[in-house]
Enzyme design. Sequence first.
Site, mmCIF file in Angstrom:
data_model
loop_
_atom_site.group_PDB
_atom_site.id
_atom_site.type_symbol
_atom_site.label_atom_id
_atom_site.label_comp_id
_atom_site.label_asym_id
_atom_site.label_seq_id
_atom_site.Cartn_x
_atom_site.Cartn_y
_atom_site.Cartn_z
ATOM 1 N N GLU A 174 12.302 -9.813 1.852
ATOM 2 C CA GLU A 174 11.575 -8.609 2.284
ATOM 3 C C GLU A 174 12.492 -7.400 2.133
ATOM 4 O OE1 GLU A 174 10.508 -8.847 6.414
ATOM 5 O OE2 GLU A 174 9.889 -6.743 6.492
ATOM 6 N N HIS A 190 12.788 -2.925 2.295
ATOM 7 C CA HIS A 190 12.221 -1.624 2.664
ATOM 8 C C HIS A 190 13.148 -0.521 2.200
ATOM 9 C CE1 HIS A 190 9.113 -3.450 5.018
ATOM 10 N NE2 HIS A 190 10.014 -4.274 5.505
ATOM 11 N N LEU A 191 12.559 0.550 1.706
ATOM 12 C CA LEU A 191 13.327 1.718 1.300
ATOM 13 C C LEU A 191 13.987 2.375 2.511
ATOM 14 C CD1 LEU A 191 10.526 3.016 -1.030
ATOM 15 C CD2 LEU A 191 12.834 2.503 -1.844
ATOM 16 N N SER A 192 13.189 2.590 3.550
ATOM 17 C CA SER A 192 13.706 3.230 4.764
ATOM 18 C C SER A 192 14.207 2.160 5.726
ATOM 19 C CB SER A 192 12.604 4.069 5.424
ATOM 20 O OG SER A 192 11.521 3.227 5.822
ATOM 21 N N ARG A 216 7.072 0.302 13.645
ATOM 22 C CA ARG A 216 7.649 -0.224 12.391
ATOM 23 C C ARG A 216 8.753 -1.245 12.654
ATOM 24 N NH1 ARG A 216 5.516 3.368 8.433
ATOM 25 N NH2 ARG A 216 5.242 5.451 9.311
ATOM 26 N N TYR A 270 11.452 8.430 1.427
ATOM 27 C CA TYR A 270 11.374 7.311 0.476
ATOM 28 C C TYR A 270 12.101 7.558 -0.846
ATOM 29 C CZ TYR A 270 7.820 5.819 3.786
ATOM 30 O OH TYR A 270 7.167 5.440 4.934
ATOM 31 N N PRO A 291 0.795 -1.228 0.000
ATOM 32 C CA PRO A 291 0.000 0.000 0.000
ATOM 33 C C PRO A 291 0.830 1.281 0.000
ATOM 34 C CG PRO A 291 -0.104 -1.093 2.135
ATOM 35 C CD PRO A 291 0.555 -2.050 1.186
ATOM 36 N N ASN A 292 0.331 2.223 -0.753
ATOM 37 C CA ASN A 292 0.851 3.597 -0.865
ATOM 38 C C ASN A 292 2.138 3.703 -1.666
ATOM 39 O OD1 ASN A 292 -1.239 4.930 0.672
ATOM 40 N ND2 ASN A 292 -0.374 3.914 2.475
ATOM 41 N N HIS A 344 3.810 -4.540 9.067
ATOM 42 C CA HIS A 344 3.719 -4.433 10.516
ATOM 43 C C HIS A 344 2.368 -4.883 11.069
ATOM 44 C CE1 HIS A 344 7.143 -2.038 9.436
ATOM 45 N NE2 HIS A 344 6.376 -1.123 8.845
ATOM 46 N N ARG A 382 13.054 4.056 12.789
ATOM 47 C CA ARG A 382 11.816 4.837 12.742
ATOM 48 C C ARG A 382 10.942 4.522 13.965
ATOM 49 N NH1 ARG A 382 9.277 4.707 6.958
ATOM 50 N NH2 ARG A 382 8.232 6.533 7.872
ATOM 51 N N ARG A 426 5.403 12.186 -3.016
ATOM 52 C CA ARG A 426 5.306 12.715 -1.657
ATOM 53 C C ARG A 426 6.442 12.128 -0.815
ATOM 54 N NH1 ARG A 426 0.785 13.606 -3.401
ATOM 55 N NH2 ARG A 426 -1.300 13.869 -2.820
ATOM 56 N N ASN A 460 7.982 -5.640 -0.856
ATOM 57 C CA ASN A 460 7.899 -4.533 0.087
ATOM 58 C C ASN A 460 6.423 -4.423 0.422
ATOM 59 O OD1 ASN A 460 7.805 -2.246 1.597
ATOM 60 N ND2 ASN A 460 8.982 -0.963 0.173
ATOM 61 N N ASP A 478 0.890 -15.513 6.418
ATOM 62 C CA ASP A 478 0.370 -16.872 6.212
ATOM 63 C C ASP A 478 0.399 -17.253 4.731
ATOM 64 O OD1 ASP A 478 -0.043 -17.144 8.905
ATOM 65 O OD2 ASP A 478 -2.224 -16.943 8.830
ATOM 66 N N ALA A 497 3.077 -0.776 4.823
ATOM 67 C CA ALA A 497 2.582 -0.805 6.203
ATOM 68 C C ALA A 497 2.024 -2.171 6.602
ATOM 69 C CB ALA A 497 1.525 0.281 6.392
HETATM 70 O O1 CA2 Z 1 10.501 1.837 3.990
HETATM 71 C C1 CA2 Z 1 9.675 1.159 3.381
HETATM 72 O O2 CA2 Z 1 9.883 0.672 2.270
HETATM 73 C C2 CA2 Z 1 8.297 0.924 4.008
HETATM 74 O O3 CA2 Z 1 7.881 -0.385 3.677
HETATM 75 C C3 CA2 Z 1 7.375 1.956 3.403
HETATM 76 C C4 CA2 Z 1 5.981 1.918 4.013
HETATM 77 C C5 CA2 Z 1 6.043 1.991 5.525
HETATM 78 O O4 CA2 Z 1 4.739 1.858 6.078
HETATM 79 C C6 CA2 Z 1 6.947 0.924 6.099
HETATM 80 O O5 CA2 Z 1 6.997 1.082 7.504
HETATM 81 C C7 CA2 Z 1 8.339 1.033 5.538
HETATM 82 C C8 CA2 Z 1 5.153 3.114 3.533
HETATM 83 C C9 CA2 Z 1 5.083 3.247 2.058
HETATM 84 C C10 CA2 Z 1 4.390 4.543 1.792
HETATM 85 O O6 CA2 Z 1 4.921 5.099 0.631
HETATM 86 C C11 CA2 Z 1 4.686 6.419 0.429
HETATM 87 C C12 CA2 Z 1 5.255 6.961 -0.681
HETATM 88 C C13 CA2 Z 1 5.099 8.283 -0.931
HETATM 89 C C14 CA2 Z 1 4.330 9.057 -0.101
HETATM 90 C C15 CA2 Z 1 3.739 8.513 1.006
HETATM 91 C C16 CA2 Z 1 3.922 7.184 1.272
#
Ligand code: CA2
Length: 154
Positions: A105, A107-109, A118, A30, A17-18, A87, A114, A25, A81, A94, A84
């Site tokens: 797995e 993650h960008l961050s 997370r 990210y 998601p997102n 978490h 954080r 954004r 990836n 499953d 959210a």
């Molecule tokens: O660091 C990552 O890759 C995450 O999986 C990114 C998720 C976050 O919930 C994880 O804790 C760590 C969030 C992705 C949201 O991506 C956005 C991109 C642009 C603007 C807002 C959110």
Amino acid sequence: MLNSNSQTLSILALHGPNLNLLGQREPGIYGSLTLPEINRLLEEEGVKLQAKLFPVQSNHEGVLVDTIHGALGKHQGILINAGAYTHTSVALRDAIAAVNLPTVEVHLSNIYRREDFRHHSYIAPVAIGQISGFGVQSYLLGLQALVDYLRVTN
Ligand code: CA2
């Protein structure tokens, strides 16, 4: 005859998601690349590794679960990836356990630098490994590790 080391591998790249908002954004957290740009870099890395990437992004947990189920018999490994859902989602965990496909797995961050919520991943215990904190490099390193694992174990 082809052995497993010379076969083209099929890899599902699953984005949660997102992540469709990448590049639009929060570039401070990210990065500035969009998801299509990340997929393009993965595809290019895949060419070097003789792996074909099949990217899927969804904001819906059930769609991600269905996509993981559909990977069985189609793909040899999963790069994920889960955003959210990392978490929160026992269902994704499953599904990965059920198909039993090697999964990395990413993650960008750096999720451990954080917020506390997370720091826990439901995916990590069913993944062969996790790479977190290197921006787009997390995906490329994750793909390399996954392909290396598949070449060694198959
Ligand atoms: O660091 C990552 O890759 C995450 O999986 C990114 C998720 C976050 O919930 C994880 O804790 C760590 C969030 C992705 C949201 O991506 C956005 C991109 C642009 C603007 C807002 C959110």
